[in-house]
Write a protein that holds these residues in place. Structure first.
Motif, PDB file in Angstrom:
ATOM      1  N   ALA A   1       0.840  -1.203   0.000  1.00 57.27           N
ATOM      2  CA  ALA A   1       0.000   0.000   0.000  1.00 57.27           C
ATOM      3  C   ALA A   1       0.877   1.255   0.000  1.00 57.27           C
ATOM      4  CB  ALA A   1      -0.921  -0.008   1.215  1.00 57.27           C
ATOM      5  N   GLY A   2       2.163   1.081  -0.259  1.00 60.14           N
ATOM      6  CA  GLY A   2       3.075   2.227  -0.327  1.00 60.14           C
ATOM      7  C   GLY A   2       3.531   2.719   1.034  1.00 60.14           C
ATOM      8  N   GLN A   3       3.219   1.941   2.092  1.00 63.80           N
ATOM      9  CA  GLN A   3       3.590   2.367   3.446  1.00 63.80           C
ATOM     10  C   GLN A   3       5.035   1.938   3.751  1.00 63.80           C
ATOM     11  OE1 GLN A   3       1.997   0.266   6.897  1.00 63.80           O
ATOM     12  NE2 GLN A   3       0.868   2.105   7.460  1.00 63.80           N
ATOM     13  N   LEU A   4       5.879   2.935   4.095  1.00 66.22           N
ATOM     14  CA  LEU A   4       7.295   2.656   4.366  1.00 66.22           C
ATOM     15  C   LEU A   4       7.760   3.531   5.524  1.00 66.22           C
ATOM     16  CD1 LEU A   4       8.469   2.720   0.621  1.00 66.22           C
ATOM     17  CD2 LEU A   4       8.327   0.685   2.070  1.00 66.22           C
ATOM     18  N   PRO A   5       8.821   3.135   6.227  1.00 70.06           N
ATOM     19  CA  PRO A   5       9.288   3.962   7.350  1.00 70.06           C
ATOM     20  C   PRO A   5       9.726   5.349   6.871  1.00 70.06           C
ATOM     21  CG  PRO A   5      10.374   1.802   7.341  1.00 70.06           C
ATOM     22  CD  PRO A   5       9.618   1.912   6.056  1.00 70.06           C
ATOM     23  N   ASP A   6       9.396   6.393   7.653  1.00 65.79           N
ATOM     24  CA  ASP A   6       9.871   7.733   7.288  1.00 65.79           C
ATOM     25  C   ASP A   6      11.254   7.958   7.917  1.00 65.79           C
ATOM     26  OD1 ASP A   6       9.436   8.226   9.961  1.00 65.79           O
ATOM     27  OD2 ASP A   6       7.568   9.348   9.627  1.00 65.79           O
ATOM     28  N   ALA A   7      11.831   9.128   7.652  1.00 67.79           N
ATOM     29  CA  ALA A   7      13.205   9.395   8.093  1.00 67.79           C
ATOM     30  C   ALA A   7      13.332   9.240   9.607  1.00 67.79           C
ATOM     31  CB  ALA A   7      13.630  10.787   7.652  1.00 67.79           C
ATOM     32  N   GLU A   8      12.320   9.680  10.329  1.00 73.86           N
ATOM     33  CA  GLU A   8      12.390   9.603  11.794  1.00 73.86           C
ATOM     34  C   GLU A   8      12.369   8.136  12.250  1.00 73.86           C
ATOM     35  OE1 GLU A   8       9.304  11.870  13.698  1.00 73.86           O
ATOM     36  OE2 GLU A   8       9.824  10.986  15.649  1.00 73.86           O
ATOM     37  N   ALA A   9      11.490   7.345  11.625  1.00 77.04           N
ATOM     38  CA  ALA A   9      11.416   5.924  11.977  1.00 77.04           C
ATOM     39  C   ALA A   9      12.742   5.229  11.664  1.00 77.04           C
ATOM     40  CB  ALA A   9      10.269   5.253  11.230  1.00 77.04           C
ATOM     41  N   LEU A  10      13.357   5.610  10.540  1.00 75.98           N
ATOM     42  CA  LEU A  10      14.620   4.972  10.147  1.00 75.98           C
ATOM     43  C   LEU A  10      15.700   5.171  11.206  1.00 75.98           C
ATOM     44  CD1 LEU A  10      14.875   5.758   6.322  1.00 75.98           C
ATOM     45  CD2 LEU A  10      14.875   3.489   7.375  1.00 75.98           C
ATOM     46  N   GLU A  11      15.673   6.329  11.865  1.00 76.90           N
ATOM     47  CA  GLU A  11      16.663   6.614  12.909  1.00 76.90           C
ATOM     48  C   GLU A  11      16.633   5.561  14.017  1.00 76.90           C
ATOM     49  OE1 GLU A  11      19.068   8.967  13.184  1.00 76.90           O
ATOM     50  OE2 GLU A  11      18.573   9.262  11.058  1.00 76.90           O
ATOM     51  N   GLY A  12      15.458   5.015  14.272  1.00 78.61           N
ATOM     52  CA  GLY A  12      15.326   4.052  15.367  1.00 78.61           C
ATOM     53  C   GLY A  12      15.402   2.600  14.932  1.00 78.61           C
ATOM     54  N   LEU A  13      15.718   2.374  13.688  1.00 75.65           N
ATOM     55  CA  LEU A  13      15.698   0.997  13.169  1.00 75.65           C
ATOM     56  C   LEU A  13      17.098   0.405  13.045  1.00 75.65           C
ATOM     57  CD1 LEU A  13      13.076   1.263  10.275  1.00 75.65           C
ATOM     58  CD2 LEU A  13      12.848  -0.081  12.389  1.00 75.65           C
ATOM     59  N   ASP A  14      17.187  -0.893  13.325  1.00 75.93           N
ATOM     60  CA  ASP A  14      18.440  -1.610  13.077  1.00 75.93           C
ATOM     61  C   ASP A  14      18.457  -2.230  11.687  1.00 75.93           C
ATOM     62  OD1 ASP A  14      19.853  -1.484  15.733  1.00 75.93           O
ATOM     63  OD2 ASP A  14      17.886  -2.229  16.347  1.00 75.93           O
ATOM     64  N   ALA A  15      17.275  -2.590  11.178  1.00 75.89           N
ATOM     65  CA  ALA A  15      17.263  -3.222   9.856  1.00 75.89           C
ATOM     66  C   ALA A  15      15.887  -3.140   9.210  1.00 75.89           C
ATOM     67  CB  ALA A  15      17.685  -4.692   9.952  1.00 75.89           C
ATOM     68  N   LEU A  16      15.912  -3.199   7.890  1.00 76.37           N
ATOM     69  CA  LEU A  16      14.698  -3.374   7.090  1.00 76.37           C
ATOM     70  C   LEU A  16      14.639  -4.837   6.673  1.00 76.37           C
ATOM     71  CD1 LEU A  16      15.157  -0.399   4.572  1.00 76.37           C
ATOM     72  CD2 LEU A  16      13.793  -0.401   6.678  1.00 76.37           C
ATOM     73  N   VAL A  17      13.440  -5.400   6.690  1.00 78.49           N
ATOM     74  CA  VAL A  17      13.249  -6.783   6.258  1.00 78.49           C
ATOM     75  C   VAL A  17      12.252  -6.757   5.106  1.00 78.49           C
ATOM     76  CG1 VAL A  17      12.435  -9.065   6.952  1.00 78.49           C
ATOM     77  CG2 VAL A  17      13.653  -7.610   8.606  1.00 78.49           C
ATOM     78  N   VAL A  18      12.662  -7.240   3.947  1.00 80.25           N
ATOM     79  CA  VAL A  18      11.797  -7.205   2.767  1.00 80.25           C
ATOM     80  C   VAL A  18      11.293  -8.622   2.506  1.00 80.25           C
ATOM     81  CG1 VAL A  18      11.584  -6.407   0.392  1.00 80.25           C
ATOM     82  CG2 VAL A  18      13.302  -5.374   1.887  1.00 80.25           C
ATOM     83  N   THR A  19       9.974  -8.799   2.502  1.00 82.68           N
ATOM     84  CA  THR A  19       9.386 -10.147   2.406  1.00 82.68           C
ATOM     85  C   THR A  19       9.296 -10.621   0.946  1.00 82.68           C
ATOM     86  OG1 THR A  19       7.071  -9.537   2.044  1.00 82.68           O
ATOM     87  CG2 THR A  19       7.873  -9.485   4.328  1.00 82.68           C
ATOM     88  N   GLY A  20       8.737 -11.801   0.775  1.00 80.25           N
ATOM     89  CA  GLY A  20       8.426 -12.321  -0.538  1.00 80.25           C
ATOM     90  C   GLY A  20       7.214 -11.603  -1.132  1.00 80.25           C
ATOM     91  N   SER A  21       6.962 -11.874  -2.412  1.00 83.95           N
ATOM     92  CA  SER A  21       5.815 -11.267  -3.088  1.00 83.95           C
ATOM     93  C   SER A  21       5.504 -12.046  -4.348  1.00 83.95           C
ATOM     94  CB  SER A  21       6.146  -9.822  -3.470  1.00 83.95           C
ATOM     95  OG  SER A  21       5.042  -9.229  -4.124  1.00 83.95           O
ATOM     96  N   SER A  22       4.270 -11.937  -4.794  1.00 82.35           N
ATOM     97  CA  SER A  22       3.946 -12.518  -6.102  1.00 82.35           C
ATOM     98  C   SER A  22       4.277 -11.524  -7.210  1.00 82.35           C
ATOM     99  CB  SER A  22       2.469 -12.913  -6.154  1.00 82.35           C
ATOM    100  OG  SER A  22       1.661 -11.804  -5.809  1.00 82.35           O
ATOM    101  N   ALA A  23       4.627 -10.291  -6.849  1.00 80.82           N
ATOM    102  CA  ALA A  23       5.027  -9.299  -7.857  1.00 80.82           C
ATOM    103  C   ALA A  23       6.461  -9.574  -8.292  1.00 80.82           C
ATOM    104  CB  ALA A  23       4.922  -7.894  -7.281  1.00 80.82           C
ATOM    105  N   GLY A  24       6.836  -9.082  -9.467  1.00 79.64           N
ATOM    106  CA  GLY A  24       8.208  -9.198  -9.948  1.00 79.64           C
ATOM    107  C   GLY A  24       8.950  -7.901  -9.659  1.00 79.64           C
ATOM    108  N   ALA A  25      10.237  -8.028  -9.300  1.00 81.95           N
ATOM    109  CA  ALA A  25      11.034  -6.841  -8.971  1.00 81.95           C
ATOM    110  C   ALA A  25      11.140  -5.903 -10.175  1.00 81.95           C
ATOM    111  CB  ALA A  25      12.425  -7.266  -8.509  1.00 81.95           C
ATOM    112  N   TYR A  26      10.992  -6.466 -11.375  1.00 83.61           N
ATOM    113  CA  TYR A  26      11.154  -5.684 -12.610  1.00 83.61           C
ATOM    114  C   TYR A  26       9.812  -5.140 -13.109  1.00 83.61           C
ATOM    115  CZ  TYR A  26       9.780 -10.361 -13.756  1.00 83.61           C
ATOM    116  OH  TYR A  26       9.111 -11.554 -13.741  1.00 83.61           O
ATOM    117  N   GLU A  27       8.703  -5.442 -12.398  1.00 80.11           N
ATOM    118  CA  GLU A  27       7.387  -5.051 -12.904  1.00 80.11           C
ATOM    119  C   GLU A  27       7.112  -3.558 -12.714  1.00 80.11           C
ATOM    120  OE1 GLU A  27       3.884  -7.857 -12.845  1.00 80.11           O
ATOM    121  OE2 GLU A  27       5.132  -8.757 -11.292  1.00 80.11           O
TER     122      GLU A  27
END
Ligand SMILES: *[C@@H]1O[C@H](CO)[C@@H](O)[C@H](O)[C@H]1NC(C)=O
Ligand SMILES: *[C@@H]1O[C@H](CO)[C@@H](O)[C@H](O)[C@H]1NC(C)=O
Length: 291
Positions: free
Chosen positions: A76-102
């Motif tokens: 849905a286009g929801q992603l951490p903003d700059a402030e949230a990123l400050e408090g994060l140790d890592a991003l975890v990107v899951t699987g998807s039925s979409a293609g990375a090139y789509e």
């Protein structure tokens, strides 16, 4: 790191789970949605590493490791903003039925976000499996001309497959992959469920710190590792045989030959080495935050 409490006994990792597929009920009814599946995966890794602390050979983690995850609905286009990123140790990107090139808006937005985070927030690690592996690779390294993502002309990998581990990768995680590192042809078994694949066109073009994880007979690029920064796996070590079986039942259409489906499901219902990967991933996430 910034999110570590001052207590000497606890170390809390804060991870954002970027959910790239809303798992349909036949899958989510088994182990919950993607963020729950990953929370459990990281909890298992943290527990295993804490238990291994008695190993005198490896001083390891002296603290109790806790993992806190925050889900983001990337589809849905929801992603951490700059402030949230400050408090994060890592991003975890899951699987998807979409293609990375789509040409899909949220996929393109996610790709730009990963690129920006990699460049501007070097303390935030990036981990992804399957589609996550593909889009991270594409976003971070395709511009080097060293690789691209395609639909694998050699077809699907569905079920537990033998991955030949790159000895150089094994030597980065000697505790888990030591025996693999010693073998002439080190192998581990993991659940796979994909058709798209990352192709290294010119490895000389990739940043020198990139270490390829390994390969299977059908897919030459099973993951990428940049120490302290990035780890990707084509496999789904976070899936067990029931979850991958349910995914595969959804992937195979009614038009697939029944014999083929049966064979894939048989391939899925096998033991694997996901426990080793739980530890490898947790060690990666803890790099730079130990002691
Ligand atoms: C996430 O976004 C998708 C696509 O917009 C939507 O279908 C789904 O319900 C959302 N999931 C949650 C948990 O909000
Ligand atoms: C991306 O793919 C390339 C080529 O397969 C690989 O060498 C690299 O390690 C990957 N990078 C990431 C971050 O996955």
């Amino acid at each position: 790191m910034h999110s570590l409490p001052s207590s000497t006994d606890n170390l809390t990792l804060h991870l954002a789970i970027l959910i790239c597929e809303v798992l349909p009920p036949p899958v989510s009814c088994l182990r919950g949605p993607f963020d729950q599946i990953f929370q459990n995966f990281f909890d298992r890794g943290a527990k295993r590493l804490s238990e291994d602390n008695h190993d005198e050979q490896w001083p390891g983690i002296k603290k109790q490791i806790q993992v806190r995850t925050t889900p983001y609905n990337a589809t849905a286009g929801q992603l951490p903003d700059a402030e949230a990123l400050e408090g994060l140790d890592a991003l975890v990107v899951t699987g998807s039925s979409a293609g990375a090139y789509e040409d899909i808006e949220w996929v393109k937005k996610l790709g730009r976000f990963l690129q920006d985070t990699y460049q501007q927030h070097p303390k935030v690690k990036i981990f992804g499996t399957c589609f996550g592996h593909q889009i991270i690779n594409q976003s971070l390294f395709a511009h080097t001309g060293g690789l691209h993502v395609i639909k694998n002309p050699r077809g699907w990998e569905l079920g537990v497959y033998e991955i030949t581990i790159n000895p150089k990768f094994a030597s980065c995680f000697p505790r888990q992959l030591k025996s693999a590192a010693r073998a002439s042809s080190p192998q581990i078994q993991l659940q796979l469920s994909h058709q798209d694949t990352v192709v290294v066109t010119q490895s000389a073009q990739l940043p020198p710190e990139c270490v390829e994880v390994g390969s299977t007979a059908l897919c030459g690029m099973q993951g990428m590792y940049v120490p302290n920064r990035v780890l990707t796996l084509q496999a789904h070590p976070e899936f067990d045989r029931e979850v991958n079986g349910a995914c595969i039942r959804l992937i195979v259409g009614l038009d697939w030959p029944a014999e083929e489906i049966k064979e894939y499901l048989r391939m899925t219902d096998k033991d694997d080495d996901a426990a080793l990967m739980e530890e490898v991933v947790m060690e990666f996430l803890l790099q730079g935050s130990k002691s």
